[in-house]
Scaffold this motif. Structure first.
Motif, short mmCIF file in Angstrom:
data_model
loop_
_atom_site.label_atom_id
_atom_site.label_comp_id
_atom_site.label_asym_id
_atom_site.label_seq_id
_atom_site.Cartn_x
_atom_site.Cartn_y
_atom_site.Cartn_z
N SER A 97 -14.03 0.12 3.59
CA SER A 97 -12.69 0.54 3.99
C SER A 97 -12.58 2.02 4.31
O SER A 97 -11.49 2.50 4.62
CB SER A 97 -11.68 0.17 2.91
OG SER A 97 -11.88 0.96 1.76
N GLU A 115 -8.31 -2.50 1.99
CA GLU A 115 -9.56 -3.22 2.13
C GLU A 115 -9.92 -3.32 3.60
O GLU A 115 -9.04 -3.39 4.46
CB GLU A 115 -9.40 -4.62 1.51
CG GLU A 115 -10.61 -5.49 1.54
CD GLU A 115 -11.76 -4.98 0.69
OE1 GLU A 115 -12.45 -4.02 1.12
OE2 GLU A 115 -12.02 -5.55 -0.38
N THR A 144 -4.99 -4.85 4.52
CA THR A 144 -6.36 -4.94 5.04
C THR A 144 -6.38 -4.72 6.55
O THR A 144 -5.41 -5.02 7.24
CB THR A 144 -6.98 -6.30 4.67
OG1 THR A 144 -8.35 -6.31 5.05
CG2 THR A 144 -6.26 -7.46 5.33
#
Length: 185
Positions: free
Chosen positions: A49, A103, A131
Motif C-alpha cells: 500500500s 490496503e 483499498t
C-alpha cells in the motif's frame, strides 16, 4: 499492447496510471467529506500500500490526520498462502480513535480479517477500510470494505505497489498476468 516480463511471467497492461490516479482522487474526496471532524489515524499496510498511501494521503485535507504503518504478509508467488504473518508490529494507542486502514488490494479478505481483529482488541472508536483495488469475487472472509478506488476481477495483477515475488511494485500502471482475460469494472 504494452507488456512486461517479471521473473518467468509475462504481463500486459490492464489499467494506465491516469485511470488509477483519477479513481484515487475521487476516493480522497469521499474520505475528506465523510471523515470531517474525526481526526483520523490512517494505518497503511505495507509493503503493497505504500504507493496508494502516498497518492491518497497527499489529497486528504481532514484536520488532525495522522499516518502510521504496519507490515503483514499472506502471499507467496502468485497465490495467497491463506496464513497471515505480522512482520512489523503496530504499537500506537488507538483507543477511541477513528482508524482508516489503507490496503493496496482486498481479495480473499484473510489479511484484512486478521488486521480487523488485531485492531478491534485495542478499542478504537471505529475502523474504516479503504483499498485501492477490490476483488469482490475473490472474497472468502466476510469483512467490511467501506471504500475502494477500483474493482477488479479475480486475476493476478502487478504494479502500483503490487508485486510478483518482489518485482513490479514500482510500476505506475497495473498489469495483468498475460494468460488471463482483461476484465475490470
Amino acid at each position: 499492447m504494452k507488456k512486461i516480463k517479471l521473473h518467468d511471467k509475462e504481463f500486459r497492461l490492464l489499467l494506465e496510471a491516469s485511470v488509477i490516479d483519477s479513481a484515487i482522487q475521487e476516493l480522497a474526496q469521499k474520505l475528506n467529506r465523510d471523515l470531517e471532524g474525526e481526526k483520523p489515524l490512517f494505518l497503511s499496510v505495507l509493503n503493497g500500500s505504500f504507493m496508494f498511501t502516498s497518492d491518497l494521503i497527499k489529497q486528504i485535507t481532514v484536520p488532525g490526520t495522522e499516518i502510521c504503518f504496519i507490515k503483514i504478509a499472506s502471499y507467496a508467488g502468485t497465490c495467497s498462502t491463506g496464513k497471515v504473518r505480522e512482520l512489523i508490529g503496530f504499537n500506537k494507542n488507538i483507543e477511541g480513535r477513528t482508524i482508516v486502514i489503507l490496503e493496496d488490494m482486498i481479495d480473499s479478505g484473510n489479511s484484512m480479517a486478521y488486521l480487523l481483529d488485531l485492531l478491534a482488541a485495542r478499542h478504537p472508536k471505529k475502523i474504516v477500510v479503504a483499498t485501492m483495488f477490490y476483488k469482490p469475487k475473490a472474497l472468502v472472509c466476510k469483512i467490511p470494505v467501506d471504500y475502494y478506488a477500483l474493482s477488479l476481477e479475480n486475476d493476478f495483477v502487478v504494479g502500483r505497489g503490487l508485486d510478483y515475488d518482489d518485482l513490479g511494485r514500482n510500476l505506475p500502471d497495473l498489469y495483468i498476468l498475460d494468460d488471463q482475460p482483461a476484465n475490470h469494472a
